[in-house]
Design an enzyme around this catalytic site. Structure first.
Site, PDB file in Angstrom:
ATOM      1  N   HIS A 116       0.819  -1.209   0.000  1.00  0.00           N
ATOM      2  CA  HIS A 116       0.000   0.000   0.000  1.00  0.00           C
ATOM      3  C   HIS A 116       0.853   1.258   0.000  1.00  0.00           C
ATOM      4  CE1 HIS A 116      -2.725   2.975   2.194  1.00  0.00           C
ATOM      5  NE2 HIS A 116      -3.159   2.913   0.957  1.00  0.00           N
ATOM      6  N   HIS A 140      -1.472   1.306   7.848  1.00  0.00           N
ATOM      7  CA  HIS A 140      -2.922   1.222   7.649  1.00  0.00           C
ATOM      8  C   HIS A 140      -3.476  -0.175   7.892  1.00  0.00           C
ATOM      9  CE1 HIS A 140      -1.655   4.769   5.264  1.00  0.00           C
ATOM     10  NE2 HIS A 140      -2.673   5.289   5.894  1.00  0.00           N
TER      11      HIS A 140
END
Length: 192
Positions: A116, A140
């Protein structure tokens, strides 16, 4: 010839006006027709040409000895080079995994960089019953399933972890390639 609008009836006036429903129906039909025409006008087959596939070769690098691996104890290494974002881990999971090598097909290797935003996944290997995951990413909370080629289990990532392809020769475990793109690179192999 001029039309006297003051003598027009509401019905006559309504003939030249579009209702909202008719407008949406006509515009939707026009959009669909134009997309079909566009697709049919440029199918791509007329301009297709044969191209040679590009084969990328990776270095064959010794990363571990099968006899020295302990279940669920990751071994850190860099692959395919010592450049940025090349940190990886090899682990003997004790359960079969996609792309696994060894007698039990349980030795796998993956990049330590979250797909990510490149969050570090060192020290995030977890064993829960028969599950083997890497994560949660500190950025995250992305988590990856190591038994299924590093696919995303949860979090913001949208790509699997790059899996380091392994080969066994006797007691030696070699890294021989990468399936997927390492985070932050446009090419897994840095220009030398």
């Amino acid at each position: 010839m001029s039309i006297d609008k003051s003598k027009q009836t509401a019905e006559e006036h309504g003939k030249c006006m579009l209702t909202r429903r008719k407008f949406l129906m006509y515009s939707g039909t026009a959009a669909a027709a134009s997309s079909v025409i566009t697709l049919n006008m440029f199918p791509g087959t007329a301009m297709a040409r044969d191209m040679q596939a590009e084969v990328t070769t990776y270095p064959r690098m010794l990363v571990a000895k099968l006899s020295e691996l302990k279940d669920n104890q990751p071994v850190d290494f860099n692959y395919p080079d010592d450049g940025p974002n090349s940190q990886a881990m090899l682990v003997k999971m004790g359960v079969q995994g996609g792309g696994g090598v060894g007698d039990d097909q349980d030795v796998v290797a993956f990049s330590y960089m979250c797909t990510h935003q490149g969050g570090p996944l060192q020290n995030e290997y977890k064993v829960v019953d028969e599950h083997r995951v890497l994560g949660q990413c500190p950025f995250h909370l992305s988590t990856f399933d190591l038994r299924r080629h590093g696919i995303i289990v949860s979090g913001q990532a949208y790509e699997s972890l790059p899996q380091v392809l392994l080969e066994v020769d006797g007691d030696n475990v070699y890294a021989v390639g990468i399936m997927g793109l390492l985070f932050g690179r446009v090419d897994n192999k840095l220009a030398g």
